[in-house]
Design a protein around this motif. Structure first.
Motif, mmCIF file in Angstrom:
data_model
loop_
_atom_site.group_PDB
_atom_site.id
_atom_site.type_symbol
_atom_site.label_atom_id
_atom_site.label_comp_id
_atom_site.label_asym_id
_atom_site.label_seq_id
_atom_site.Cartn_x
_atom_site.Cartn_y
_atom_site.Cartn_z
ATOM 1 N N SER A 63 0.858 -1.183 0.000
ATOM 2 C CA SER A 63 0.000 0.000 0.000
ATOM 3 C C SER A 63 0.892 1.231 0.000
ATOM 4 C CB SER A 63 -0.906 0.002 1.233
ATOM 5 O OG SER A 63 -0.133 0.077 2.418
ATOM 6 N N THR A 64 0.547 2.222 -0.820
ATOM 7 C CA THR A 64 1.400 3.400 -0.993
ATOM 8 C C THR A 64 0.535 4.648 -1.093
ATOM 9 O OG1 THR A 64 1.419 3.460 -3.414
ATOM 10 C CG2 THR A 64 2.975 1.968 -2.348
ATOM 11 N N ASP A 65 1.209 5.796 -1.234
ATOM 12 C CA ASP A 65 0.490 6.996 -1.634
ATOM 13 C C ASP A 65 0.508 7.078 -3.161
ATOM 14 O OD1 ASP A 65 2.986 7.884 -2.423
ATOM 15 O OD2 ASP A 65 3.192 9.357 -0.819
ATOM 16 N N ALA A 66 0.019 8.180 -3.706
ATOM 17 C CA ALA A 66 -0.091 8.308 -5.162
ATOM 18 C C ALA A 66 1.257 8.366 -5.849
ATOM 19 C CB ALA A 66 -0.901 9.556 -5.513
ATOM 20 N N TYR A 67 2.359 8.588 -5.076
ATOM 21 C CA TYR A 67 3.694 8.679 -5.652
ATOM 22 C C TYR A 67 4.481 7.377 -5.490
ATOM 23 C CZ TYR A 67 2.494 13.598 -5.470
ATOM 24 O OH TYR A 67 1.858 14.801 -5.629
ATOM 25 N N GLY A 68 3.855 6.332 -4.916
ATOM 26 C CA GLY A 68 4.532 5.071 -4.743
ATOM 27 C C GLY A 68 5.312 4.953 -3.453
ATOM 28 N N LYS A 69 5.186 5.945 -2.543
ATOM 29 C CA LYS A 69 5.861 5.858 -1.247
ATOM 30 C C LYS A 69 4.999 5.051 -0.282
ATOM 31 C CE LYS A 69 8.009 10.430 -1.716
ATOM 32 N NZ LYS A 69 8.117 11.791 -1.119
ATOM 33 N N ASP A 70 5.637 4.167 0.480
ATOM 34 C CA ASP A 70 4.899 3.366 1.443
ATOM 35 C C ASP A 70 4.123 4.254 2.406
ATOM 36 O OD1 ASP A 70 5.815 1.067 0.356
ATOM 37 O OD2 ASP A 70 7.196 0.530 1.958
ATOM 38 N N ASN A 71 2.867 3.881 2.668
ATOM 39 C CA ASN A 71 2.114 4.588 3.708
ATOM 40 C C ASN A 71 1.747 3.660 4.858
ATOM 41 O OD1 ASN A 71 0.110 2.992 2.656
ATOM 42 N ND2 ASN A 71 -1.236 4.651 2.041
ATOM 43 N N TYR A 72 2.340 2.452 4.845
ATOM 44 C CA TYR A 72 2.283 1.535 5.990
ATOM 45 C C TYR A 72 0.853 1.108 6.316
ATOM 46 C CZ TYR A 72 6.846 3.683 6.205
ATOM 47 O OH TYR A 72 8.086 4.167 5.870
ATOM 48 N N LYS A 126 -9.441 -0.659 -0.098
ATOM 49 C CA LYS A 126 -10.567 0.245 -0.235
ATOM 50 C C LYS A 126 -10.339 1.182 -1.407
ATOM 51 C CE LYS A 126 -8.407 2.981 3.423
ATOM 52 N NZ LYS A 126 -8.538 3.494 4.785
ATOM 53 N N GLU A 127 -11.374 1.935 -1.750
ATOM 54 C CA GLU A 127 -11.354 2.766 -2.953
ATOM 55 C C GLU A 127 -10.264 3.822 -2.925
ATOM 56 O OE1 GLU A 127 -15.063 4.722 -3.378
ATOM 57 O OE2 GLU A 127 -16.234 2.928 -3.061
ATOM 58 N N THR A 128 -9.990 4.340 -1.745
ATOM 59 C CA THR A 128 -9.080 5.482 -1.643
ATOM 60 C C THR A 128 -7.625 5.082 -1.529
ATOM 61 O OG1 THR A 128 -9.425 5.485 0.747
ATOM 62 C CG2 THR A 128 -10.839 6.903 -0.571
ATOM 63 N N GLN A 129 -7.316 3.789 -1.601
ATOM 64 C CA GLN A 129 -5.952 3.319 -1.354
ATOM 65 C C GLN A 129 -5.206 3.077 -2.663
ATOM 66 O OE1 GLN A 129 -4.309 2.899 1.774
ATOM 67 N NE2 GLN A 129 -2.781 3.010 0.188
ATOM 68 N N TYR A 130 -3.930 3.411 -2.683
ATOM 69 C CA TYR A 130 -3.052 3.118 -3.810
ATOM 70 C C TYR A 130 -2.191 1.902 -3.470
ATOM 71 C CZ TYR A 130 -4.066 7.626 -5.989
ATOM 72 O OH TYR A 130 -4.677 8.691 -6.587
ATOM 73 N N TYR A 131 -1.767 1.155 -4.512
ATOM 74 C CA TYR A 131 -0.914 -0.006 -4.316
ATOM 75 C C TYR A 131 0.173 -0.066 -5.387
ATOM 76 C CZ TYR A 131 -4.418 -1.708 -1.060
ATOM 77 O OH TYR A 131 -5.261 -1.828 0.002
ATOM 78 N N VAL A 132 1.294 -0.693 -5.036
ATOM 79 C CA VAL A 132 2.398 -0.940 -5.953
ATOM 80 C C VAL A 132 2.752 -2.418 -5.868
ATOM 81 C CG1 VAL A 132 4.885 -0.626 -6.191
ATOM 82 C CG2 VAL A 132 3.409 1.366 -6.061
#
Length: 603
Positions: free
Chosen positions: A87-96, A153-159
């Protein structure tokens, strides 16, 4: 980049939110080069209604899994060592918010992999780092099942990371939503994907049949690439001391008036040893050479040259899987001069040795009498350690004492059994400790007024280590590096369809000090781009504590700047600039924030 607006208003971009994203340009572990012959053809969400795996094995446990589809193209037989979903933010950084894995020793839930519906690849929760997923070749299709930990969930980004012996293939971040309804566009390719001979697996475990893919629409709407490069400009030729540089992986581009070129090629040409650092919270391109170190943080307009912060007009950034850095900034901070010429269709940039300018010896002039400077604050007198006594000073960053503050010695043997002592007019305290066989740790919490508001601070001692009461200790405290951050929240419905897509790091924020800062200094005007915050959201971090006037301008690539309006969170008036103070949220200590809603100025 974050697409804040058109994903809510365009049917085409709703495919992105459903995870149907083509990842043809994928970054490797260094931010530039993927393992040769390995390509992610597609990575998408099929549904969130399966229950195939649990947190630690291939056993349904009552929670709905995230069911993903992965298509790989492998030019030759390739061992896949592991697959990891982050799971990450929109830039691919881990958000734990979650990590799912196949077999790698790391914190995370099980990522189940199924091939050809019935053959489970790498069954069980493998803890042997050497146990690979398998060896594959050609066009390969996998179903992936991520056990639900509450963050799918809908609001989550993943890499997605695919580890091979030659390196790690890393996807661009994608955002998921609920599965598409019947009649929507299918994420499955129209042509069948041949399946390779799978690695033998003892006693394959049957898997519930996946939900059938929806029927493809007659004319699917094309999905834009997740991180498009800036619009085409003039062809750029870069010369170093007369020799043209050849950039094989990516071409130089011009963005916001600055030329960006591939990081590794430029640094190595200038004689640097290069290094890529990814801490999860930040990605850095670092070059070192002959006592010179240049550190560029991705998407940050503040670089470091030999540890000193230096502002840039345009940040280093990853575009279409390639790390690009500002050429002029790097070259000029290395001691070279840069010249630029263009005829409209072709630009020529030359990097040459800086000219050595000699000047005649000036006529001696009388040495002016220096203005008197205030005497520095004297250092506190040295003290001797005494048994069963802890003592020291509480000072600010300028060395001035902070009186009237209670310092606490916390007994590590018994819960909630601290002893306090108050600092005197010199900022000095001394505490007699109980004669118990235990250790102690030091801290303090206090408030200070700034611009009529009470701010709460929490400090640990400068030497933040426990000590034995029988030996005693000297523990000083320094109030320093007091910073805050601001958060920016777009008012989504104020953006029209005719506007460009809002990328948060296209927002330029200007902060002008209003009066002295908290530390008493005049401060400096800060102009920087919005960035992802370590606490979540987007804004500006590490702002010296003070009162500021804030204004924001939106500078989308290829479009003229757009002025923005702001309002303090919780108020109801948008203006072009606002004077604001920081505050402690929810009564926390030493955490200072403020939040703003933003929208385009329609006038």
């Amino acid at each position: 980049m974050v697409n804040w607006i058109k994903s809510k208003k365009s049917a085409a971009l709703s495919l992105i939110l459903a995870g149907c994203l083509s990842l043809s340009g994928i970054a490797g572990a260094f931010g530039e080069t993927a393992p040769a012959g390995v390509q992610i053809k597609e990575f998408s969400l099929l549904d969130t209604g399966s229950d195939v795996v649990g947190p630690a094995d291939f056993t349904p446990e009552g929670n709905k899994d995230g069911h993903f589809k992965l298509y790989l193209s492998l030019a030759q037989k390739t061992v896949i060592k592991s697959v990891v979903l982050r799971s990450t933010d929109a830039y691919g950084k881990d958000n734990y918010q979650g990590v799912w894995r196949t077999n790698r020793v790391t914190t995370g839930w099980l990522l189940g992999i199924v091939q050809d519906k019935t053959i489970i690849v790498n069954p069980g929760f493998q803890k042997d780092v050497k146990a690979p997923v398998g060896e594959f070749e050609g066009e390969v299709s996998f179903d992936l099942y991520a056990s639900d930990n509450g963050t799918i969930k809908e609001t989550q980004y993943y890499v997605l990371e695919i580890e091979t012996p030659q390196g790690t293939l890393v996807s661009n971040p994608i955002m998921y939503k609920k599965p598409m309804t019947s009649g929507g566009t299918s994420t499955t390719p129209t042509s069948p994907v041949p399946a390779p001979t799978p690695v033998p697996v003892p006693t394959p475990v049957p898997v519930p049949a996946p939900i059938p893919a929806p029927i493809p629409a007659p004319t699917p709407t094309p999905v834009p690439a997740p991180t498009p490069a800036p619009a085409e400009g003039p062809t750029i030729h870069v010369f170093f001391k007369g020799q043209e540089l050849i950039f094989s992986n990516a071409k130089p581009i011009i963005k916001d008036g600055s030329t960006l070129v591939p990081f590794r090629k430029l640094f190595e040409t200038l004689g640097f040893t290069v290094k890529w650092v990814d801490t999860g919270a930040a990605q850095q391109a670092i070059g070192t050479k002959d006592g010179l170190t240049i550190e560029l943080t991705i998407n940050s307009t503040t670089a470091k040259v030999n540890g000193n912060p230096v502002n840039m007009d345009v940040p280093a950034q990853i575009i279409n899987g390639n790390t690009l850095v500002p050429l002029r900034f790097v070259a000029e901070n290395t001691g070279y001069k840069v010249s630029y010429s263009s005829d409209g269709s072709m630009a020529k940039i030359q990097i040459d040795d800086a000219e050595v300018v000699t000047t005649p010896t000036p006529t001696p002039t009388p040495t002016p009498t220096p203005a008197p400077t205030p005497a520095p604050t004297p250092a506190p007198p040295a003290e001797e350690i005494e048994p069963f006594v802890v003592k020291g000073y509480l000072l600010n960053e300028q060395g001035s004492p902070i009186p009237g503050v209670t310092i606490y010695a916390d007994n590590q043997l018994f819960y909630d059994s601290s002893i306090g002592g108050v600092t005197d007019e010199n900022g000095h305290y001394q505490i007699e400790l109980s004669q118990l066989p235990t250790s102690w740790i030091m801290s303090t919490t206090f408030t200070r007024k700034y611009n009529g508001k009470e701010l709460k601070f929490y400090l640990r001692s400068d030497v933040d280590q426990p000590f034995a009461g029988s030996t005693g200790a000297i523990r000083n405290f320094t109030l320093k590096n007091i910073v805050g951050h601001i958060e920016l929240h777009p008012d989504f419905w104020s953006f029209s369809d005719s506007m460009p897509e809002l990328q948060m790091n296209d927002l330029e924020v200007t902060l002008t000090p209003v009066g002295p800062l908290f530390d008493g200094s005049a401060g400096n005007t800060i102009t920087t781009r919005a960035d992802a915050l370590s606490t979540g959201g987007h804004g500006v971090d590490n702002i010296p504590l003070g009162r500021y006037k804030i204004s924001v301008s939106w500078k989308p690539v290829g479009s003229p700047p757009i002025p923005m309006l702001l309002q303090l969170k919780g108020t109801k008036k948008f203006v072009s600039s606002i004077d604001f103070d920081f505050y402690n949220p929810f009564g926390t200590s030493s955490i200072f924030v403020n939040e703003f809603d933003i929208k385009p100025d329609s006038q």
